[in-house]
Design an enzyme around this catalytic site. Sequence first.
Site, PDB file in Angstrom:
ATOM      1  CD  GLU A 110      -2.911  -1.125   2.359  1.00 29.73           C
ATOM      2  OE1 GLU A 110      -2.774  -0.240   3.230  1.00 29.73           O
ATOM      3  OE2 GLU A 110      -3.770  -2.024   2.446  1.00 29.73           O
ATOM      4  CG  HIS A 151      -8.641   7.158   2.875  1.00 28.44           C
ATOM      5  ND1 HIS A 151      -8.765   6.928   1.521  1.00 28.44           N
ATOM      6  CD2 HIS A 151      -8.043   6.057   3.385  1.00 28.44           C
ATOM      7  CE1 HIS A 151      -8.267   5.741   1.242  1.00 28.44           C
ATOM      8  NE2 HIS A 151      -7.823   5.185   2.356  1.00 28.44           N
ATOM      9  NE  ARG A 160      -3.709   5.536   9.940  1.00 24.01           N
ATOM     10  CZ  ARG A 160      -4.224   4.623   9.133  1.00 24.01           C
ATOM     11  NH1 ARG A 160      -3.717   3.411   9.091  1.00 24.01           N
ATOM     12  NH2 ARG A 160      -5.260   4.914   8.361  1.00 24.01           N
ATOM     13  CG  HIS A 185      -9.226   7.266   6.958  1.00 25.08           C
ATOM     14  ND1 HIS A 185     -10.271   6.363   6.988  1.00 25.08           N
ATOM     15  CD2 HIS A 185      -8.083   6.515   6.968  1.00 25.08           C
ATOM     16  CE1 HIS A 185      -9.784   5.132   7.004  1.00 25.08           C
ATOM     17  NE2 HIS A 185      -8.462   5.194   7.005  1.00 25.08           N
TER      18      HIS A 185
END
Length: 564
Positions: A128, A258, A403, A368
């Site tokens: 990812e 997000h 993050r 998010h």
Amino acid sequence: MTRFVRRLSAPEPGWTITADVIVVGSGVAGLTAALELRAKVNRVLLVTKGALSSGSTVWAQGGIAAALDPEDTPREHLQDTLAAGVGLCSEEAVAALVTEGPDRVRELVARGANFDTGPNGDITLTREGGHHRDRIAHAGGDATGAEISRALVAQLEAIRTDPGIEVIENAMVVDLLTATPDGDGRPGPVCGVTLHIIGEGTRDGVGAALAKSVVMATGGIGQVFRSSTNPASATGDGLAAAMRAGATVADLEFIQFHPTVLWQGSAASGQQPLISEAVRGEGAYLLNGAGERFMLERHAMAELAPRDVVSKGIVAMMAEEDADSVFLDCRHLGRGFLKERFPTIWQRLAERGIDMAEDLIPVAPAQHYHSGGILTDLRGRSTLRGLYAVGEAACTGVHGANRLASNSLLEGLVFAYRAAADAASAVSQGLVRQLEPVTRPGPASLVPAATRAQIQTIAHRGAGPVRDEQGLVRAQERLGALMGRFHTETPARAMPQTAEWETSNVLTAASALVAVALAREETRGGHLRTDFPDRDDARFAVRLAASLDGDGELQVQRAPLELG
């Protein structure tokens, strides 16, 4: 100067229970902490706002990151995490995450979690955004959080009859209980919680749960914003309660928006459908209105750049085109693959008339994840004696300014183990004892539930994906006016009930977030200031922490990145 209240208006507790340790929340962090504590102390109380399986973990689509591949190393995972955190991670906290993470994932498998595996039986690993290795473990394609939650809930249900653990569902923690301060200038130690139970049961209404320690695992602050991928329960309860009790919070300004949340129109609000990072990890493209891959020229990793980079790229492209969204294109990946790999996303899009294999998917950034929270050390201990924090409710220093994808579930696991071990050790060694709660000074108040939409709109406009001084000052003034209107020494102007308590917490979290975002005069990670577009290491290579003083005024300070 705006004054925050130190406690919420609520009826006097009508009943009392006791435990060695109370855990608040039933996501991966709360469930793990409760299971670990039960093996180490005589009595654990787990309190959850909804059903046991309703924590935010169930919504996690992407996966859990860990260096499980023989060719991968914790050192490489550390480097990717530090890069995503843009200079503000605690390297000690990240080292704990990546070195202990693989064992925690294996223990999760031993507890019954079924991850996707290949022909040889090994866990299938994918990639990812921000990762340079395939290290993301998935379950059910895009239902990883739901599977982890299922396994942990099953473990807890198996010991539900154990008299050493009690689970109270449908219960909202109203406030932390604190004891008399020791006279050293610090707030009094935490010695329990007040909670309101909704529905049937042997207890009803507001009660007091007393304990030697409390572990906050209440999740994030998504409902501070007009639209979010978070569930409706994410109203910042743990953060706000900790602030009222005197705990220090940190990194509040770093909100992860997000990049790829389904765009459902300007009137959409509440929890929005997420299109997982993993879709781009499997090769989906981001296209502008002309059908061009605009991320290619913005970052070397293109669509797989860290989330803050991709979100900023999308926001910039939307501004250039005066558009409400961009498009996610996964048509080239094939119908069979998409339906098998992303069954949950496939179904949710199909319910809205979108065929992943045929249609471009309109997406735009939405709130998010909160990288900040209750400031803790490496053992989950907050600045308040007796209070621990884990999961999204905590600021461990792992995430820094942004993050790294799929690190959140791992952080919940690793630091729940650490906090549980420390809290249990303190109990067994007699380092903590049950203290009597006292009423904190100052007025108690509430914010009417009817103001929540107004608070969310103010927060979204002032502290959304793109910020500047003018917008933040305006948001601060408007939120301050609401606080001044309702946080007075007159009796509460709202009924003490769940909706009002939640809205009061939303206002507290929003007000603190805006104040800290105004103080950070730079752009870094999940904090984008158009009036300070560059990263400023000379002034801001530090963590910004905040706490309430004795008068309820918010004090913003600089804090070291490493707390030990």
